[in-house]
Design a protein around this motif. Structure first.
Motif, PDB file in Angstrom:
ATOM      1  N   MET A 147       0.837  -1.195   0.000  1.00 43.96           N
ATOM      2  CA  MET A 147       0.000   0.000   0.000  1.00 43.96           C
ATOM      3  C   MET A 147       0.873   1.246   0.000  1.00 43.96           C
ATOM      4  SD  MET A 147      -2.990   1.141  -0.356  1.00 43.96           S
ATOM      5  CE  MET A 147      -3.964  -0.312  -0.150  1.00 43.96           C
ATOM      6  N   GLU A 148       2.007   1.196   0.682  1.00 46.38           N
ATOM      7  CA  GLU A 148       2.909   2.344   0.717  1.00 46.38           C
ATOM      8  C   GLU A 148       3.426   2.672  -0.679  1.00 46.38           C
ATOM      9  OE1 GLU A 148       3.305  -0.340   2.872  1.00 46.38           O
ATOM     10  OE2 GLU A 148       2.368   0.684   4.553  1.00 46.38           O
ATOM     11  N   LYS A 149       3.770   1.638  -1.456  1.00 43.65           N
ATOM     12  CA  LYS A 149       4.269   1.862  -2.811  1.00 43.65           C
ATOM     13  C   LYS A 149       3.172   2.456  -3.695  1.00 43.65           C
ATOM     14  CE  LYS A 149       6.768  -0.308  -6.587  1.00 43.65           C
ATOM     15  NZ  LYS A 149       7.497  -1.498  -7.029  1.00 43.65           N
ATOM     16  N   ILE A 150       1.971   1.931  -3.572  1.00 42.74           N
ATOM     17  CA  ILE A 150       0.852   2.435  -4.370  1.00 42.74           C
ATOM     18  C   ILE A 150       0.566   3.894  -4.024  1.00 42.74           C
ATOM     19  CG2 ILE A 150      -1.636   2.191  -4.793  1.00 42.74           C
ATOM     20  CD1 ILE A 150      -1.179  -0.871  -4.314  1.00 42.74           C
ATOM     21  N   ILE A 151       0.502   4.204  -2.741  1.00 38.95           N
ATOM     22  CA  ILE A 151       0.221   5.580  -2.317  1.00 38.95           C
ATOM     23  C   ILE A 151       1.355   6.503  -2.753  1.00 38.95           C
ATOM     24  CG2 ILE A 151      -0.023   7.073  -0.292  1.00 38.95           C
ATOM     25  CD1 ILE A 151      -1.690   4.773   0.958  1.00 38.95           C
ATOM     26  N   SER A 152       2.591   6.036  -2.650  1.00 36.15           N
ATOM     27  CA  SER A 152       3.728   6.840  -3.084  1.00 36.15           C
ATOM     28  C   SER A 152       3.628   7.180  -4.561  1.00 36.15           C
ATOM     29  CB  SER A 152       5.029   6.094  -2.804  1.00 36.15           C
ATOM     30  OG  SER A 152       6.117   6.763  -3.374  1.00 36.15           O
ATOM     31  N   MET A 153       3.283   6.211  -5.403  1.00 37.11           N
ATOM     32  CA  MET A 153       3.148   6.468  -6.835  1.00 37.11           C
ATOM     33  C   MET A 153       1.963   7.391  -7.096  1.00 37.11           C
ATOM     34  SD  MET A 153       5.754   5.135  -8.115  1.00 37.11           S
ATOM     35  CE  MET A 153       5.342   5.651  -9.741  1.00 37.11           C
ATOM     36  N   LEU A 154       0.877   7.191  -6.380  1.00 31.19           N
ATOM     37  CA  LEU A 154      -0.304   8.033  -6.568  1.00 31.19           C
ATOM     38  C   LEU A 154      -0.015   9.472  -6.173  1.00 31.19           C
ATOM     39  CD1 LEU A 154      -3.293   8.345  -7.231  1.00 31.19           C
ATOM     40  CD2 LEU A 154      -3.821   7.622  -4.921  1.00 31.19           C
ATOM     41  N   THR A 155       0.581   9.693  -5.037  1.00 26.69           N
ATOM     42  CA  THR A 155       0.848  11.061  -4.597  1.00 26.69           C
ATOM     43  C   THR A 155       1.937  11.703  -5.455  1.00 26.69           C
ATOM     44  OG1 THR A 155       2.357  10.287  -2.880  1.00 26.69           O
ATOM     45  CG2 THR A 155       0.079  10.717  -2.230  1.00 26.69           C
ATOM     46  N   GLY A 156       2.858  10.896  -5.968  1.00 28.84           N
ATOM     47  CA  GLY A 156       3.890  11.423  -6.856  1.00 28.84           C
ATOM     48  C   GLY A 156       3.342  11.859  -8.188  1.00 28.84           C
ATOM     49  N   SER A 157       2.168  11.344  -8.558  1.00 27.03           N
ATOM     50  CA  SER A 157       1.561  11.710  -9.838  1.00 27.03           C
ATOM     51  C   SER A 157       0.713  12.970  -9.734  1.00 27.03           C
ATOM     52  CB  SER A 157       0.684  10.557 -10.364  1.00 27.03           C
ATOM     53  OG  SER A 157      -0.531  10.487  -9.655  1.00 27.03           O
ATOM     54  N   LEU A 158       0.499  13.435  -8.521  1.00 26.06           N
ATOM     55  CA  LEU A 158      -0.393  14.587  -8.328  1.00 26.06           C
ATOM     56  C   LEU A 158       0.321  15.863  -8.436  1.00 26.06           C
ATOM     57  CD1 LEU A 158      -2.529  13.232  -5.381  1.00 26.06           C
ATOM     58  CD2 LEU A 158      -3.042  13.161  -7.794  1.00 26.06           C
TER      59      LEU A 158
END
Length: 158
Positions: A147-158
């Motif tokens: 979940m940390e990796k997914i959230i990191s990629m999601l927030t990095g795309s914002l």
């Protein structure tokens, strides 16, 4: 293929509806590459996006797969009973890109592909505006994703 309504994550009722939708999903099958991921992207691109230019909106599509995608160019897909029937379905990857580029705000769009880096069409799609390819392991069931990796990629795309 299941398609949901569009959920506004700023709305408590919509968040609850999204949770209900996700909870009823059940993974079945497997071992039957390729998958209908491009068709799912078509449906996502054509969602009811907030296009208000005054809002700080983001259009994020996330794809999770450990398999290649069915080719949109393969006419045999149309005769498959599990293939989505949509007269507006793109007939090529370039048509899907035109749809993606034309129906979503280019300043707000993100396409996060948690997918195999060397399989069709993920490497090609990594070149699309706002797209990021996050490599996963083949046949790993995406177990390496946290979940940390997914959230990191999601927030990095914002």
């Amino acid at each position: 293929m299941l398609q949901s309504e569009f959920f506004d994550l700023n709305d408590d009722a919509d968040r609850a509806d999204l949770q209900t939708f996700v909870d009823q999903l059940e993974a079945t099958g497997g071992e039957d590459d390729p998958e209908s991921a491009l068709e799912a992207i078509h449906f996502a691109v054509n969602s009811d996006w907030d296009m208000d230019s005054t809002s700080k909106h983001r259009h994020v599509i996330m794809v999770f797969t450990d398999a290649p995608a069915l080719s949109l160019e393969d006419e045999r897909n149309a005769t498959n009973i599990h293939y989505p029937s949509d007269p507006d379905m793109p007939r090529s990857l370039s048509e899907l890109y035109a749809e993606y580029a034309g129906k979503m705000d280019p300043k707000a769009q993100s396409l996060l592909l948690f997918a195999l880096k060397d399989q069709y069409p993920w490497k090609e799609m990594e070149q699309w505006n706002g797209s990021s390819l996050i490599p996963v392991e083949s046949d790993g069931g995406l177990a390496e994703l946290t979940m940390e990796k997914i959230i990191s990629m999601l927030t990095g795309s914002l």
